[in-house]
Design a protein around this motif. Structure first.
Motif, mmCIF file in Angstrom:
data_model
loop_
_atom_site.group_PDB
_atom_site.id
_atom_site.type_symbol
_atom_site.label_atom_id
_atom_site.label_comp_id
_atom_site.label_asym_id
_atom_site.label_seq_id
_atom_site.Cartn_x
_atom_site.Cartn_y
_atom_site.Cartn_z
ATOM 1 N N ALA A 226 0.824 -1.210 0.000
ATOM 2 C CA ALA A 226 0.000 0.000 0.000
ATOM 3 C C ALA A 226 0.855 1.256 0.000
ATOM 4 N N ARG A 227 1.959 1.233 0.730
ATOM 5 C CA ARG A 227 2.825 2.426 0.790
ATOM 6 C C ARG A 227 3.260 2.864 -0.611
ATOM 7 N N ASP A 228 3.645 1.895 -1.436
ATOM 8 C CA ASP A 228 4.154 2.232 -2.763
ATOM 9 C C ASP A 228 3.042 2.461 -3.780
ATOM 10 N N GLU A 229 2.007 1.636 -3.725
ATOM 11 C CA GLU A 229 1.031 1.617 -4.807
ATOM 12 C C GLU A 229 -0.214 2.445 -4.539
ATOM 13 N N LEU A 230 -0.481 2.803 -3.282
ATOM 14 C CA LEU A 230 -1.693 3.565 -2.960
ATOM 15 C C LEU A 230 -1.383 4.815 -2.150
ATOM 16 N N PHE A 231 -0.703 4.663 -1.032
ATOM 17 C CA PHE A 231 -0.478 5.806 -0.150
ATOM 18 C C PHE A 231 0.439 6.855 -0.779
ATOM 19 N N LYS A 232 1.504 6.420 -1.428
ATOM 20 C CA LYS A 232 2.439 7.381 -2.028
ATOM 21 C C LYS A 232 1.780 8.217 -3.126
ATOM 22 N N PRO A 233 1.068 7.607 -4.080
ATOM 23 C CA PRO A 233 0.414 8.439 -5.101
ATOM 24 C C PRO A 233 -0.605 9.416 -4.520
ATOM 25 N N LEU A 234 -1.263 9.026 -3.414
ATOM 26 C CA LEU A 234 -2.288 9.889 -2.815
ATOM 27 C C LEU A 234 -1.699 10.893 -1.823
ATOM 28 N N GLY A 235 -0.407 10.789 -1.559
ATOM 29 C CA GLY A 235 0.226 11.719 -0.629
ATOM 30 C C GLY A 235 -0.068 11.408 0.824
ATOM 31 N N ILE A 236 -0.218 10.120 1.149
ATOM 32 C CA ILE A 236 -0.472 9.690 2.525
ATOM 33 C C ILE A 236 0.825 9.137 3.102
ATOM 34 N N SER A 237 1.316 9.751 4.177
ATOM 35 C CA SER A 237 2.597 9.318 4.743
ATOM 36 C C SER A 237 2.493 8.869 6.197
ATOM 37 N N SER A 238 1.513 9.375 6.947
ATOM 38 C CA SER A 238 1.377 9.020 8.363
ATOM 39 C C SER A 238 0.410 7.848 8.495
ATOM 40 N N VAL A 239 0.997 6.644 8.578
ATOM 41 C CA VAL A 239 0.207 5.416 8.534
ATOM 42 C C VAL A 239 0.662 4.460 9.627
ATOM 43 N N ARG A 240 -0.299 3.774 10.219
ATOM 44 C CA ARG A 240 -0.006 2.643 11.096
ATOM 45 C C ARG A 240 -0.988 1.538 10.731
ATOM 46 N N TRP A 241 -0.481 0.291 10.668
ATOM 47 C CA TRP A 241 -1.379 -0.810 10.294
ATOM 48 C C TRP A 241 -1.009 -2.065 11.080
ATOM 49 N N GLY A 242 -1.259 -2.058 12.370
ATOM 50 C CA GLY A 242 -1.158 -3.228 13.224
ATOM 51 C C GLY A 242 0.093 -4.059 13.051
ATOM 52 N N ASP A 243 -0.004 -5.335 13.435
ATOM 53 C CA ASP A 243 1.104 -6.280 13.330
ATOM 54 C C ASP A 243 0.724 -7.403 12.371
ATOM 55 N N ASP A 244 1.706 -7.916 11.653
ATOM 56 C CA ASP A 244 1.467 -9.076 10.789
ATOM 57 C C ASP A 244 1.238 -10.326 11.629
ATOM 58 N N ASP A 245 0.555 -11.308 11.038
ATOM 59 C CA ASP A 245 0.363 -12.576 11.738
ATOM 60 C C ASP A 245 1.615 -13.436 11.588
ATOM 61 N N ALA A 246 1.534 -14.674 12.055
ATOM 62 C CA ALA A 246 2.708 -15.548 12.060
ATOM 63 C C ALA A 246 3.224 -15.851 10.657
ATOM 64 N N GLN A 247 2.367 -15.696 9.647
ATOM 65 C CA GLN A 247 2.772 -15.942 8.261
ATOM 66 C C GLN A 247 3.190 -14.660 7.544
ATOM 67 N N GLY A 248 3.269 -13.533 8.281
ATOM 68 C CA GLY A 248 3.670 -12.279 7.667
ATOM 69 C C GLY A 248 2.557 -11.575 6.925
ATOM 70 N N VAL A 249 1.296 -11.890 7.268
ATOM 71 C CA VAL A 249 0.128 -11.305 6.600
ATOM 72 C C VAL A 249 -0.438 -10.175 7.447
ATOM 73 N N THR A 250 -0.614 -9.006 6.840
ATOM 74 C CA THR A 250 -1.222 -7.869 7.524
ATOM 75 C C THR A 250 -2.705 -8.150 7.759
ATOM 76 N N ASP A 251 -3.202 -7.719 8.914
ATOM 77 C CA ASP A 251 -4.625 -7.880 9.233
ATOM 78 C C ASP A 251 -5.454 -7.160 8.174
ATOM 79 N N GLY A 252 -6.162 -7.904 7.360
ATOM 80 C CA GLY A 252 -6.902 -7.298 6.259
ATOM 81 C C GLY A 252 -8.225 -6.700 6.649
ATOM 82 N N GLU A 253 -8.716 -7.025 7.837
ATOM 83 C CA GLU A 253 -10.063 -6.580 8.199
ATOM 84 C C GLU A 253 -10.077 -5.382 9.119
ATOM 85 N N SER A 254 -8.990 -5.079 9.794
ATOM 86 C CA SER A 254 -8.970 -3.995 10.768
ATOM 87 C C SER A 254 -7.513 -3.613 11.039
#
Length: 521
Positions: A226-254
């Protein structure tokens, strides 16, 4: 006043508003959905501000809306028309420039990243079957129905997977998912309750699976992608998105945190058919499906691609618990954002649409109205000014317990000890929790506490704490705590009896606990 009572009192006003909305909608029906690209302001660096009248809106009507939202104890209200901010209100103790948790609005961002996968050719089609995309997973309850689930079924929450999610109690499927060693495999292994596409069933496992798909297709977690493909083009820099699970997957629902002005950028992207300053970020057909909302959901809403919609109102929205909202009204050229900490239910979105619509008087600029603009400024200032809650005089017990450390028996919240310093000129609180980590077995939290009915704020590991306390009687002290930017609120009720103390904890997320302890020697 309770929300239910307030709604009853509002009905007559809302009916009048709705009648005016119909007239406004017809008057604006011939208006193009958006200005031409050459006229469009792009808020990549920052949003431009404007008076409402310059954008064809009535400041007095917007002032009433700011006041109304305040009754619901929300955190912020942002309204943008023709690409310019006309209302930017923050309700104390929340304040500008604090990231807010989006709760299930996160799902709409996960869906948007799936759309980017399609645009970039990383995903060939939303008709691709999920089981085929996760062939390396050990999927249980595998039958023909499960084999037929597509990416689109996941996006529309029509997968047919049996799923129970309402109160976030420990036995619900969503909570079992969070406790599982492989969350993606857990979701895909649930039994089927319906054929794919048969009916809508709210399922937070679906966006987690699509977050896992992002990781599989890109080699990066959803946040990095998201940082490269969505947030950067939209000018969004202040982001926090939880912790990844044991498989390195970001929480997709919250778990995603953004500031309200950055939340609005996603709505603005969808308002402009997935285009941003000459670049097509997501396919226009993706946005068209969101706007159409082909899946009938619940309570009169439609659904598609992790967005809710009211097609008859030409409105669609990202929605999260405690009333986190990104609302898009294409024909009115409006994006609205709300963040909040509403304990039960949601701010009534249809009424929000009505009040915005009635404030729109024209597609062109109106004559300046300094009196109405002053009224709006006063409402915004009132929202930002905290109102003190009633307090009782402190009993003698306040001095007795002040500075004492209370050790607690084992409890579900893992709180080990607490102390209150109420006799000091600068009152404070402190508590220690067990972290269940070998490298740091305990963590201490502390900060100031307001005893005058107003919150005191301080930075902590969790964010910005806002805490106030009051005596309910001579032996019972109540602590209200907020971590600003989180939809959850906490209330601790402490009943003292000699050296013993009983604590009742309750949060707006529905968590309750009883704790017991006594003063240390």
């Amino acid at each position: 006043m309770e929300i239910a009572s307030m709604r009853l009192m509002d009905r007559m006003a809302v009916a009048l508003v709705a009648a005016q909305c119909l007239a406004a909608s017809f008057a604006l029906a011939a208006t193009p959905d958006c200005p031409s690209p050459s006229q469009t302001p792009w808020p990549t660096k920052d949003w431009e501000a404007s008076t409402p009248e310059e954008q064809g809106m009535d400041s007095a009507a917007l002032a009433q809306l700011v006041d109304r939202v305040g009754v619901y104890k929300q955190d912020s209200l942002l309204i943008i028309r023709h690409g310019k901010i006309v209302v930017d209100a923050y309700y104390a103790p929340y304040a500008p420039n604090i990231r807010h948790d989006l709760r299930s609005v996160t799902k709409s961002f996960t869906g948007t990243l799936t759309a980017i996968e399609l645009r970039e050719g990383l995903l060939d089609s939303v008709d691709h079957t999920i089981v085929d995309l996760f062939a390396n997973k050990h999927i249980s309850n595998l039958d023909d129905a499960k084999k037929a689930i597509t990416v689109q079924n996941m996006l529309d929450m029509t997968s047919g997977i049996a799923w129970n999610e309402h109160l976030y109690s420990p036995d619900e499927t969503v909570m079992q998912m969070y406790r599982s060693p492989d969350r993606t495999e857990f979701v895909l292994s649930q039994p089927m309750s319906d054929p794919p596409g048969a009916r809508f069933n709210y399922d937070s496992g679906a966006p987690h699976v699509l977050s896992a798909l992002i990781t599989r297709k890109t080699g990066r977690d959803a946040l990095d992608f998201a940082r490269d493909e969505l947030f950067k083009p939209l000018g969004i820099s202040s982001v926090r998105w939880g912790d990844d699970d044991a498989q390195g997957v970001t929480d997709g629902e919250s778990g995603l945190y953004l500031m309200p002005r950055d939340m609005a950028k996603l709505g603005y992207l969808y308002l402009h058919e997935g285009s941003w300053d000459g670049e097509q970020i997501i396919p226009a057909a993706w946005v068209d499906r969101v706007r159409e909302g082909p899946v009938k959901a619940t309570n009169g809403y439609h659904y598609a691609n992790f967005w809710w919609s009211l097609p008859e109102r030409d409105a669609f929205m990202a929605h999260g618990r405690h009333s986190q909202i990104i609302l898009v009204l294409p024909k009115l050229d409006v994006v609205a954002v709300m963040t909040g900490a509403l304990k039960d239910g949601y701010f009534p979105t249809t009424e929000l649409i009505d009040w915005i619509t009635v404030a729109i008087k024209s597609d062109a600029a109106l004559a300046p109205d300094s009196a109405a603009q002053s009224q709006l400024a006063a409402s915004i200032e009132k929202a930002a000014t905290e109102q003190a809650s009633p307090v009782r005089p402190a009993p003698e017990l306040a001095k007795t317990i002040s500075g004492k450390s209370y050790r607690l028996a084992d409890n579900a919240l893992h709180v080990k000890a607490f102390s209150l310093n109420l006799a000091d000129p600068n009152p404070s609180w402190e508590y220690t929790i067990a972290t269940q980590r070998l490298d740091r077995p305990t963590a201490r939290f502390s900060g100031p506490i307001g005893l005058d009915g107003l919150y005191r704020k301080a930075s902590s590991r969790a964010g910005i704490d806002a805490v106030k306390g009051s005596w309910l009687d001579d032996h019972t002290f109540q602590v209200d705590r907020r971590i600003l930017g989180q939809g959850e609120t906490q209330r601790w009720t402490l009943a003292f009896d000699g050296d013993k103390v009983d604590l009742n904890f309750e949060s707006s997320d529905g968590v309750k606990a009883e704790l017991h302890g006594e003063a240390e020697e």
